[in-house]
Design a protein around this motif. Structure first.
Motif, short mmCIF file in Angstrom:
data_model
loop_
_atom_site.label_atom_id
_atom_site.label_comp_id
_atom_site.label_asym_id
_atom_site.label_seq_id
_atom_site.Cartn_x
_atom_site.Cartn_y
_atom_site.Cartn_z
N ALA A 134 -13.06 1.10 -9.40
CA ALA A 134 -12.44 1.83 -8.21
C ALA A 134 -13.64 3.29 -8.01
N ARG A 175 -9.26 -3.70 -8.34
CA ARG A 175 -9.61 -2.68 -7.57
C ARG A 175 -9.36 -2.76 -6.01
N PHE A 176 -9.49 -4.16 -5.79
CA PHE A 176 -9.19 -4.31 -4.24
C PHE A 176 -7.96 -4.73 -3.80
N PRO A 207 0.85 -1.28 -0.07
CA PRO A 207 0.17 -0.07 -0.06
C PRO A 207 0.74 1.25 0.02
N PRO A 231 -4.30 -4.10 -2.14
CA PRO A 231 -3.81 -3.14 -0.99
C PRO A 231 -3.45 -1.54 -1.51
N VAL A 244 -6.59 5.50 -4.47
CA VAL A 244 -8.00 6.07 -4.35
C VAL A 244 -7.91 7.39 -3.36
N ALA A 245 -7.54 7.16 -2.17
CA ALA A 245 -7.29 8.22 -1.29
C ALA A 245 -6.32 9.40 -1.78
N MET A 260 -4.31 -0.06 -4.14
CA MET A 260 -5.40 0.78 -4.74
C MET A 260 -6.20 1.54 -3.57
N ASP A 261 -6.16 1.12 -2.34
CA ASP A 261 -6.72 1.68 -1.26
C ASP A 261 -5.78 3.04 -1.20
N SER A 262 -4.56 3.13 -1.15
CA SER A 262 -3.88 4.37 -1.12
C SER A 262 -3.97 5.06 -2.37
#
Length: 223
Positions: A96, A65-66, A38, A68, A74-75, A70-72
């Motif tokens: 996403a 899209r899921f 991430p 790790p 997207v934010a 991608m969480d960073s």
């Protein structure tokens, strides 16, 4: 210090090295980002490359899209980080929900691989400001699920807000609604496009250097 562009590698990515090379040709530093990590390592921008992430199981981009990373992403994108999604990367951005709509199987049910004429519609995004609106360029296109679709309200909003970034010229290669080849978010920092500008950055290979502007835009160099 040169602009640092992170290039994500998912299982099944094909064009991550090409995207990294394009970033270097443009004068940036390419930073490898791994799907399971991430940490964005302080990059100034991110490219989601073409390929077949996670084998295109379920839907193209649906599993990526899921990841790790991608969480960073997207934010960070919602905070203004420039993000470019190319082909499969465009599909990931839609999955996403960083971009609206979806990419579906080509209308002719055939894989398309050709040099594609495009018109630049929006030259104000983080990834297209080296061009001028109305510029006609040629870059490679290669996809089997490249048909851009969205409901009429979304399409009308994209048109009204100037968020269509590039549009196909001539014969629509994949049945994309309104000939849309690429779009941006409202802020202009997230761009997704189906054709591959990273394959048109050097005169020795590809159809020319028309794709280079997508990368030089980020570092303030005219196309």
């Amino acid at each position: 210090m040169p602009t640092r562009i992170g290039v994500v590698t998912f299982p099944g990515s094909l064009d991550d090295r090409d995207a990294a090379r394009a970033a270097r040709v443009a004068g940036a530093e390419a930073v490898a980002l791994w799907h399971a990590d991430p940490d964005l390592h302080g990059v100034d921008a991110v490219i989601l490359p073409g390929g077949f992430s996670y084998g295109d199981y379920l839907r193209c981009g649906a599993i990526a899209r899921f990841a790790p990373v991608m969480d960073s992403i997207v934010a960070a994108a919602r905070d203004g980080l420039p993000v470019l999604g190319i082909c499969n990367g465009f599909q990931v951005l839609c999955e996403a929900h960083l971009l609206p709509g979806a990419l579906i199987r080509n209308s002719r049910r055939k894989f398309v691989c050709r040099d594609q004429r495009l018109r630049v519609e929006n030259a104000t995004t983080a990834w297209t400001n080296a061009y001028r609106a109305g510029d006609e360029i040629v870059i490679p296109l290669k996809n089997g699920e490249g048909g851009y679709v969205a409901d009429e309200r979304t399409l009308d909003e994209l048109e009204a807000e100037g968020r269509v970034v590039v549009r196909y010229l001539g014969d629509d290669p994949n049945g994309s609604y309104r000939g849309i080849a690429g779009i941006t978010n409202a802020a202009g920092n997230v761009v997704g496009l189906m054709p591959h500008p990273e394959h048109a950055v050097e005169a020795l290979t590809g159809p020319g250097t028309d794709g280079l502007g997508f990368f030089t835009s980020l570092i303030g160099v005219p196309a």
